[in-house]
Motif scaffolding. Structure first.
Motif, mmCIF file in Angstrom:
data_model
loop_
_atom_site.group_PDB
_atom_site.id
_atom_site.type_symbol
_atom_site.label_atom_id
_atom_site.label_comp_id
_atom_site.label_asym_id
_atom_site.label_seq_id
_atom_site.Cartn_x
_atom_site.Cartn_y
_atom_site.Cartn_z
ATOM 1 N N TYR A 150 97.226 40.993 76.483
ATOM 2 C CA TYR A 150 96.613 40.764 77.787
ATOM 3 C C TYR A 150 95.158 40.384 77.563
ATOM 4 N N THR A 151 94.722 39.277 78.157
ATOM 5 C CA THR A 151 93.361 38.780 78.005
ATOM 6 C C THR A 151 92.770 38.529 79.386
ATOM 7 N N LEU A 179 81.931 38.238 80.439
ATOM 8 C CA LEU A 179 82.614 39.389 79.853
ATOM 9 C C LEU A 179 84.012 38.959 79.451
ATOM 10 N N ASN A 180 84.451 39.369 78.258
ATOM 11 C CA ASN A 180 85.781 39.018 77.758
ATOM 12 C C ASN A 180 86.469 40.264 77.211
ATOM 13 N N LEU A 181 87.741 40.413 77.538
ATOM 14 C CA LEU A 181 88.534 41.553 77.097
ATOM 15 C C LEU A 181 89.853 41.052 76.533
ATOM 16 N N ASP A 182 90.139 41.461 75.294
ATOM 17 C CA ASP A 182 91.405 41.151 74.631
ATOM 18 C C ASP A 182 92.106 42.475 74.359
ATOM 19 N N ALA A 183 93.098 42.821 75.183
ATOM 20 C CA ALA A 183 93.761 44.113 75.060
ATOM 21 C C ALA A 183 94.589 44.206 73.796
ATOM 22 N N ASP A 187 89.335 43.853 71.463
ATOM 23 C CA ASP A 187 88.012 43.223 71.419
ATOM 24 C C ASP A 187 87.416 43.182 72.824
ATOM 25 N N PHE A 188 86.188 43.662 72.934
ATOM 26 C CA PHE A 188 85.459 43.654 74.205
ATOM 27 C C PHE A 188 84.076 43.088 73.932
ATOM 28 N N SER A 189 83.720 41.990 74.596
ATOM 29 C CA SER A 189 82.450 41.331 74.308
ATOM 30 C C SER A 189 81.772 40.912 75.598
ATOM 31 N N THR A 190 80.437 40.917 75.556
ATOM 32 C CA THR A 190 79.614 40.469 76.680
ATOM 33 C C THR A 190 78.546 39.521 76.153
ATOM 34 N N SER A 191 78.049 38.689 77.039
ATOM 35 C CA SER A 191 76.992 37.753 76.658
ATOM 36 C C SER A 191 76.200 37.359 77.893
ATOM 37 N N LEU A 192 74.986 36.865 77.653
ATOM 38 C CA LEU A 192 74.113 36.405 78.722
ATOM 39 C C LEU A 192 73.457 35.111 78.273
ATOM 40 N N LEU A 221 72.184 35.498 74.519
ATOM 41 C CA LEU A 221 72.133 36.824 73.917
ATOM 42 C C LEU A 221 73.506 37.460 73.983
ATOM 43 N N ALA A 222 73.902 38.128 72.892
ATOM 44 C CA ALA A 222 75.165 38.850 72.825
ATOM 45 C C ALA A 222 74.982 40.043 71.905
ATOM 46 N N PRO A 223 75.511 41.224 72.263
ATOM 47 C CA PRO A 223 75.328 42.410 71.418
ATOM 48 C C PRO A 223 75.906 42.265 70.019
ATOM 49 N N SER A 224 76.988 41.524 69.870
ATOM 50 C CA SER A 224 77.676 41.432 68.583
ATOM 51 C C SER A 224 77.343 40.165 67.817
ATOM 52 N N ALA A 225 76.320 39.410 68.237
ATOM 53 C CA ALA A 225 75.987 38.160 67.569
ATOM 54 C C ALA A 225 74.482 37.937 67.648
ATOM 55 N N ARG A 226 74.010 37.031 66.821
ATOM 56 C CA ARG A 226 72.602 36.683 66.835
ATOM 57 C C ARG A 226 72.267 35.843 68.059
ATOM 58 N N PRO A 227 71.009 35.889 68.492
ATOM 59 C CA PRO A 227 70.615 35.017 69.613
ATOM 60 C C PRO A 227 70.794 33.551 69.249
#
Length: 241
Positions: A150-151, A179-183, A187-192, A221-227
Motif C-alpha cells: 500500500y502506497t 509526504l510519502n508512505l510505503d506500507a 518507508d516514511f519520508s517528508t520533504s519541503l 529540504l528532506a530529513p533523510s537526504a541532503r539539501p
C-alpha cells in the motif's frame, strides 16, 4: 363463384354480398399509384425515436499507457519490461476524486501480469482577497497487486505573489511540502521545496506567437537526504489565440 351462390340459401346472400366491396377495395389499393399524396391520405406512419436519447460521455475518464508499442502483438509480450495500461474515472462531477485500475507486466520471460487499484483526489483555491494567494492539495495512492503493498502520497503547494520592482516580471514564492508512505517497505519520508518563480512575456501582445519565459530558483529540504538546490529556465511558445 356463381355455382357457390346457387347452392347457398337465400338468407346467406346479404352476408356474401357485404364482403364483395372489401375485396374490391383491396384490389383498388394494390392497383393504385403509390404517390406521396396518396400515402399521406391513406397510410398513417408513426415516427420512431420520440423518446429521450441516451448519451454517453468519457470526459471524466483518464486513460494512460506506458511502454505500449504501436503493434498490438508487441504490447504484452513475455519479455516486456515495465509495461502498463490503466484508467481512472471521476465518480462525482463536482469533486475531483478519481478511482481506477492499472494492468502491469513486470517483465522477463516468466514475468507476471497483475493489476493495481489506484485513487487520486485534489483541490485548488485562489484567494483574491489575500492578494492572489493560491493553494492546492493533492493525494493519491495505489495497492500493488503483486506484493499486496500500500502506497500513499500527500502534497500541497502554497503560492504567494511577490511585489518586486522588476520591469514586466511577475514573481511568486511557492512552498511545497510533501509526504510519502510505503506500507510494504515501511518507508516514511517528508520533504519541503521552496521556490522563487519569475515570469515575463517576450515580444508584443499582438504577435502571432506568444512567448513566455519562466525562471525558477528552488531549495529542497528532506530529513533523510541532503539539501538540494535547483535552477530551471523554461521558454514556452504557443499560438496567440
Amino acid at each position: 363463384m356463381v355455382y357457390l351462390l346457387r347452392r347457398l340459401p337465400i338468407c346467406f346472400l346479404p352476408l356474401v354480398l357485404s364482403c364483395v366491396p372489401s375485396w374490391a377495395g383491396e384490389a383498388e389499393i394494390w392497383s393504385a399509384d403509390l404517390t406521396p399524396g396518396w400515402l399521406d391520405e391513406n397510410v398513417s406512419a408513426k415516427p420512431r425515436g420520440n423518446g429521450p436519447r441516451v448519451s454517453y460521455s468519457l470526459n471524466r475518464t483518464r486513460v494512460w499507457a506506458n511502454g505500449i508499442t504501436a503493434d498490438p502483438a508487441q504490447g504484452f509480450r513475455p519479455e516486456a519490461v515495465g509495461h502498463s495500461l490503466g484508467a481512472k474515472l471521476q465518480l462525482l462531477r463536482d469533486y475531483n476524486v478519481l478511482v481506477g485500475t492499472e494492468l502491469v507486466r513486470g517483465g522477463g520471460f516468466h514475468g507476471a501480469l497483475w493489476s493495481n487499484a489506484t485513487w487520486e483526489a485534489f483541490v485548488t483555491r485562489d484567494w483574491e482577497s489575500l492578494g492572489g494567494v493560491t493553494f492546492s492539495f493533492s493525494t493519491g495512492g495505489f495497492v500493488d497487486g503483486a506484493s499486496r503493498g500500500y502506497t500513499q502520497s500527500v502534497s500541497s503547494t502554497l503560492g504567494v505573489p511577490l511585489d518586486l520592482a522588476l520591469h514586466s516580471w511577475s514573481t511568486e514564492l511557492r512552498l511545497s511540502p510533501s509526504l510519502n508512505l510505503d506500507a510494504a517497505s515501511g518507508d516514511f519520508s517528508t520533504s519541503l521545496m521552496s521556490e522563487v518563480m519569475g515570469q515575463t512575456q517576450l515580444g508584443r501582445p499582438t504577435d502571432r506567437l506568444k512567448s513566455v519565459l519562466n525562471v525558477t530558483l528552488g531549495y529542497g529540504l528532506a530529513p533523510s537526504a541532503r539539501p538540494v538546490a535547483s535552477a530551471k529556465v523554461e521558454l514556452r511558445i504557443t499560438p496567440n489565440l
